[in-house]
Design an enzyme around this catalytic site. Sequence first.
Site, PDB file in Angstrom:
ATOM      1  N   HIS A  82       3.185   3.374  -9.002  1.00  0.00           N
ATOM      2  CA  HIS A  82       3.044   1.917  -9.164  1.00  0.00           C
ATOM      3  C   HIS A  82       4.326   1.333  -9.785  1.00  0.00           C
ATOM      4  O   HIS A  82       4.754   0.242  -9.422  1.00  0.00           O
ATOM      5  CB  HIS A  82       1.835   1.590 -10.038  1.00  0.00           C
ATOM      6  N   ASP A 114       0.825  -1.209   0.000  1.00  0.00           N
ATOM      7  CA  ASP A 114       0.000   0.000   0.000  1.00  0.00           C
ATOM      8  C   ASP A 114       0.862   1.264   0.000  1.00  0.00           C
ATOM      9  O   ASP A 114       1.922   1.291   0.633  1.00  0.00           O
ATOM     10  CB  ASP A 114      -0.900  -0.028   1.247  1.00  0.00           C
ATOM     11  N   LEU A 135      11.048 -20.649  -4.021  1.00  0.00           N
ATOM     12  CA  LEU A 135      10.013 -19.800  -3.402  1.00  0.00           C
ATOM     13  C   LEU A 135       8.659 -19.982  -4.083  1.00  0.00           C
ATOM     14  O   LEU A 135       8.561 -19.951  -5.311  1.00  0.00           O
ATOM     15  CB  LEU A 135      10.436 -18.322  -3.533  1.00  0.00           C
TER      16      LEU A 135
END
Length: 237
Positions: free
Chosen positions: A32, A15, A126
């Site tokens: 972004h 955020d 991962l």
Amino acid sequence: MKNASLPRHVAIIMDGNGRWAKQHKLQIALGHRRGVETLRAIIRESSDLGIEALSLYAFSTENWRRDPQEVEALMGLLLEFFTSEIDELDQNRVCIRILGDKDGMPERQRQALVQAEERTKENGGLKLNIAINYGGRAELVRAARLLAEQAARGEIAPEDINEETLSQALYTHGLPDVDLLIRTSGEMRLSNFLLYQCAYAEFEFPAVLWPDFDLNAYHEALDAFARRDRRFGGRKA
Ligand code: FPP
């Protein structure tokens, strides 16, 4: 950091991109874009640390309500990410899974997401889960529907529905519950992210905006997690 105190599953609500752009007098799309830089660094670090699963909230079912220009910028960044990063992620044995409704995505993005999952599905490194067109309640409704369909076909009985079968019907099937949820920018909300999977998660809310969330900030959150006393509803031994 000792391996024993490392979370198995970290979830992050990234955020603050909009506020970061505003602070720097830049267009939101550039916020972004900077956010994607942070995301790349956090994925790499998680992989290097040996964290088992990392789930990132990239686009919620509610994000379609944003200004069309911003939605378009996010769609562009998603496509760019899955095109430009896929080789490196695959080389690092990262296994990508999309959480959310891929069929509701524009066709080019949908294809890129399906291809990324397909190409990396056997990788043993991962487990990178990217939530796109995702909502926690929608995920639970979908799971209920899947189980109801199985019951209607006579494959399971209603009494077979339990926590195990329900969690197997979620996008996150086979993954451990979330141990640590991080939300940057000081907001303290779950915003419909991994509602079921966060039942016993520890929460960290660093004040820093996502584009400024660096490896030091990540380590601080991991260190704070390592100091937590987790009881899962029981009492301290
Ligand atoms: C929240 O910041 C962030 C988002 C809604 C999108 C997160 C997306 C990225 C980091 C980039 C795209 C993802 C990938 C996987 C390439 P906000 O815009 O709500 O910030 P604000 O609350 O300050 O306005």
